[in-house]
Design a protein around this motif. Structure first.
Motif, PDB file in Angstrom:
ATOM      1  N   TYR A   1       0.716  -1.161   0.010  1.00 48.41           N
ATOM      2  CA  TYR A   1      -0.040  -0.017  -0.156  1.00 48.41           C
ATOM      3  C   TYR A   1       0.704   1.362  -0.106  1.00 48.41           C
ATOM      4  N   GLU A   2       2.003   1.316   0.796  1.00 52.43           N
ATOM      5  CA  GLU A   2       2.729   2.518   0.957  1.00 52.43           C
ATOM      6  C   GLU A   2       3.357   2.667  -0.282  1.00 52.43           C
ATOM      7  N   ASN A   3       3.758   1.401  -1.163  1.00 55.37           N
ATOM      8  CA  ASN A   3       4.439   1.833  -2.294  1.00 55.37           C
ATOM      9  C   ASN A   3       3.553   1.686  -3.684  1.00 55.37           C
ATOM     10  N   PHE A   4       2.377   1.778  -3.557  1.00 54.75           N
ATOM     11  CA  PHE A   4       1.345   1.405  -4.592  1.00 54.75           C
ATOM     12  C   PHE A   4       1.881   2.296  -5.829  1.00 54.75           C
ATOM     13  N   GLY A   5       1.962   3.479  -5.384  1.00 57.28           N
ATOM     14  CA  GLY A   5       2.089   4.567  -6.221  1.00 57.28           C
ATOM     15  C   GLY A   5       3.267   4.358  -7.500  1.00 57.28           C
ATOM     16  N   LYS A   6       4.275   3.459  -6.903  1.00 57.68           N
ATOM     17  CA  LYS A   6       5.517   3.362  -7.720  1.00 57.68           C
ATOM     18  C   LYS A   6       5.107   2.015  -8.480  1.00 57.68           C
ATOM     19  N   LEU A   7       4.209   1.376  -8.461  1.00 59.09           N
ATOM     20  CA  LEU A   7       3.874   0.396  -9.403  1.00 59.09           C
ATOM     21  C   LEU A   7       3.508   1.013 -10.676  1.00 59.09           C
ATOM     22  N   LYS A   8       4.249   0.547 -11.688  1.00 57.42           N
ATOM     23  CA  LYS A   8       3.937   1.064 -13.013  1.00 57.42           C
ATOM     24  C   LYS A   8       2.751   0.471 -13.823  1.00 57.42           C
ATOM     25  N   GLU A   9       2.612  -0.653 -13.770  1.00 61.37           N
ATOM     26  CA  GLU A   9       1.463  -1.407 -14.532  1.00 61.37           C
ATOM     27  C   GLU A   9       0.731  -2.273 -13.506  1.00 61.37           C
ATOM     28  N   GLU A  10      -0.709  -1.927 -13.480  1.00 61.87           N
ATOM     29  CA  GLU A  10      -1.389  -2.738 -12.459  1.00 61.87           C
ATOM     30  C   GLU A  10      -1.649  -4.154 -12.784  1.00 61.87           C
ATOM     31  N   GLU A  11      -1.449  -4.557 -14.143  1.00 64.78           N
ATOM     32  CA  GLU A  11      -1.257  -5.849 -14.497  1.00 64.78           C
ATOM     33  C   GLU A  11      -0.293  -6.727 -13.476  1.00 64.78           C
ATOM     34  N   ALA A  12       0.670  -6.038 -13.296  1.00 66.78           N
ATOM     35  CA  ALA A  12       1.823  -6.793 -12.615  1.00 66.78           C
ATOM     36  C   ALA A  12       1.402  -6.653 -11.117  1.00 66.78           C
ATOM     37  N   PHE A  13       0.653  -6.221 -10.600  1.00 74.35           N
ATOM     38  CA  PHE A  13       0.184  -6.292  -9.276  1.00 74.35           C
ATOM     39  C   PHE A  13       0.113  -7.658  -8.293  1.00 74.35           C
ATOM     40  N   ARG A  14      -0.289  -8.531  -8.882  1.00 70.43           N
ATOM     41  CA  ARG A  14      -0.291  -9.767  -8.417  1.00 70.43           C
ATOM     42  C   ARG A  14       1.171 -10.191  -8.016  1.00 70.43           C
ATOM     43  N   ALA A  15       1.929 -10.389  -9.156  1.00 67.55           N
ATOM     44  CA  ALA A  15       3.197 -10.908  -9.099  1.00 67.55           C
ATOM     45  C   ALA A  15       4.157  -9.840  -8.067  1.00 67.55           C
ATOM     46  N   TRP A  16       3.728  -8.590  -8.287  1.00 62.85           N
ATOM     47  CA  TRP A  16       4.538  -7.556  -7.269  1.00 62.85           C
ATOM     48  C   TRP A  16       4.136  -7.757  -5.664  1.00 62.85           C
ATOM     49  N   ILE A  17       2.774  -8.148  -5.434  1.00 64.01           N
ATOM     50  CA  ILE A  17       2.480  -8.207  -4.042  1.00 64.01           C
ATOM     51  C   ILE A  17       3.014  -9.489  -3.682  1.00 64.01           C
ATOM     52  N   PHE A  18       3.084 -10.287  -4.228  1.00 69.13           N
ATOM     53  CA  PHE A  18       3.380 -11.857  -3.956  1.00 69.13           C
ATOM     54  C   PHE A  18       4.936 -11.770  -3.534  1.00 69.13           C
ATOM     55  N   ARG A  19       5.862 -10.954  -4.548  1.00 62.43           N
ATOM     56  CA  ARG A  19       7.185 -10.940  -4.304  1.00 62.43           C
ATOM     57  C   ARG A  19       7.568 -10.134  -2.879  1.00 62.43           C
ATOM     58  N   ILE A  20       6.566  -9.057  -2.739  1.00 58.64           N
ATOM     59  CA  ILE A  20       6.664  -8.551  -1.382  1.00 58.64           C
ATOM     60  C   ILE A  20       6.373  -9.281  -0.039  1.00 58.64           C
ATOM     61  N   LEU A  21       5.384 -10.092  -0.466  1.00 59.45           N
ATOM     62  CA  LEU A  21       4.946 -11.307   0.836  1.00 59.45           C
ATOM     63  C   LEU A  21       6.191 -12.231   0.874  1.00 59.45           C
ATOM     64  N   VAL A  22       6.798 -12.712  -0.115  1.00 57.85           N
ATOM     65  CA  VAL A  22       7.898 -13.788  -0.206  1.00 57.85           C
ATOM     66  C   VAL A  22       9.021 -13.020   0.479  1.00 57.85           C
ATOM     67  N   ASN A  23       9.332 -11.728   0.511  1.00 56.23           N
ATOM     68  CA  ASN A  23      10.485 -11.231   1.204  1.00 56.23           C
ATOM     69  C   ASN A  23      10.095 -11.217   2.662  1.00 56.23           C
ATOM     70  N   CYS A  24       8.933 -10.840   2.799  1.00 53.47           N
ATOM     71  CA  CYS A  24       8.356 -10.823   4.391  1.00 53.47           C
ATOM     72  C   CYS A  24       8.635 -12.019   4.903  1.00 53.47           C
ATOM     73  N   CYS A  25       8.312 -12.977   4.192  1.00 56.82           N
ATOM     74  CA  CYS A  25       8.297 -14.564   4.862  1.00 56.82           C
ATOM     75  C   CYS A  25       9.866 -15.017   4.998  1.00 56.82           C
ATOM     76  N   ARG A  26      10.809 -14.435   3.964  1.00 54.82           N
ATOM     77  CA  ARG A  26      12.100 -14.624   4.137  1.00 54.82           C
ATOM     78  C   ARG A  26      12.777 -13.924   5.617  1.00 54.82           C
ATOM     79  N   LYS A  27      12.227 -12.945   5.575  1.00 59.58           N
ATOM     80  CA  LYS A  27      12.771 -12.106   6.707  1.00 59.58           C
ATOM     81  C   LYS A  27      12.389 -12.638   8.028  1.00 59.58           C
ATOM     82  N   HIS A  28      11.214 -13.322   8.065  1.00 60.24           N
ATOM     83  CA  HIS A  28      10.500 -13.761   9.135  1.00 60.24           C
ATOM     84  C   HIS A  28      11.263 -15.108   9.464  1.00 60.24           C
ATOM     85  N   TRP A  29      11.755 -15.699   8.431  1.00 54.63           N
ATOM     86  CA  TRP A  29      12.512 -17.022   8.730  1.00 54.63           C
ATOM     87  C   TRP A  29      14.053 -16.563   9.441  1.00 54.63           C
ATOM     88  N   ARG A  30      14.607 -15.598   8.695  1.00 54.65           N
ATOM     89  CA  ARG A  30      15.895 -15.278   9.234  1.00 54.65           C
ATOM     90  C   ARG A  30      15.773 -14.977  10.530  1.00 54.65           C
TER      91      ARG A  30
END
Length: 157
Positions: A41-70
């Motif tokens: 949400y905080e970075n939504f304005g930086k997303l250039k193409e709305e079609e990429a939203f799904r992959a973009w937000i999943f990438r953010i979630l994957v990074n959060c999960c990795r951070k959690h594991w670390r």
């Protein structure tokens, strides 16, 4: 805000499902999804193409999960999964959760993105920032591990 919420509603269950199968805990999964959604949400304005939203937000979630594991400092092969936890509307059953817990974090993530997220190997490679052939071979290796575990259990019965 309104457009973000519309897009978010289309992916919420898949985000939760990914986080749940990755960390094996409903409360942690909800926290990770919230963290990812807030960052998106905080970075939504930086997303250039709305079609990429799904992959973009999943990438953010994957990074959060990795951070959690670390942060949890759990060894990759020794992830602990809750016993007897079952979430009927999102999981295929406790057996699936138990089997997924026998995979490494990365293998589990690839399988979950493929099976529950509906992503193709090339998309997963982009999300994880890995080579497509690496993702494909790790996916095959993970499926082979799951197959061996299932056969081992069936032989014991």
């Amino acid at each position: 805000m309104e457009r973000f919420m519309e897009l978010y509603r289309t992916v919420y269950k898949d985000l939760y499902r990914l986080a749940y199968y990755y960390v094996g805990n409903a409360a942690d999964a909800q926290d990770l999804v919230q963290e990812a959604v807030l960052a998106a949400y905080e970075n939504f304005g930086k997303l250039k193409e709305e079609e990429a939203f799904r992959a973009w937000i999943f990438r953010i979630l994957v990074n959060c999960c990795r951070k959690h594991w670390r942060k949890m400092r759990r060894p990759e092969a020794a992830a602990e999964c809750p016993e007897g936890f079952y979430e009927p509307e999102l999981s295929a059953g406790p057996r699936v959760q138990e089997l997924l817990c026998r995979l490494s974090k990365e293998e589990r993530l690839i399988v979950v993105l493929t099976v529950f997220g509906g992503y193709k190997g090339e998309e997963i490679a982009r999300i994880l920032k890995k080579n497509h052939s690496t993702v494909r071979s790790k996916y095959r290796r993970a499926l082979k591990k799951l197959e061996l575990e299932i056969r081992r259990e069936e032989a014991q019965e």
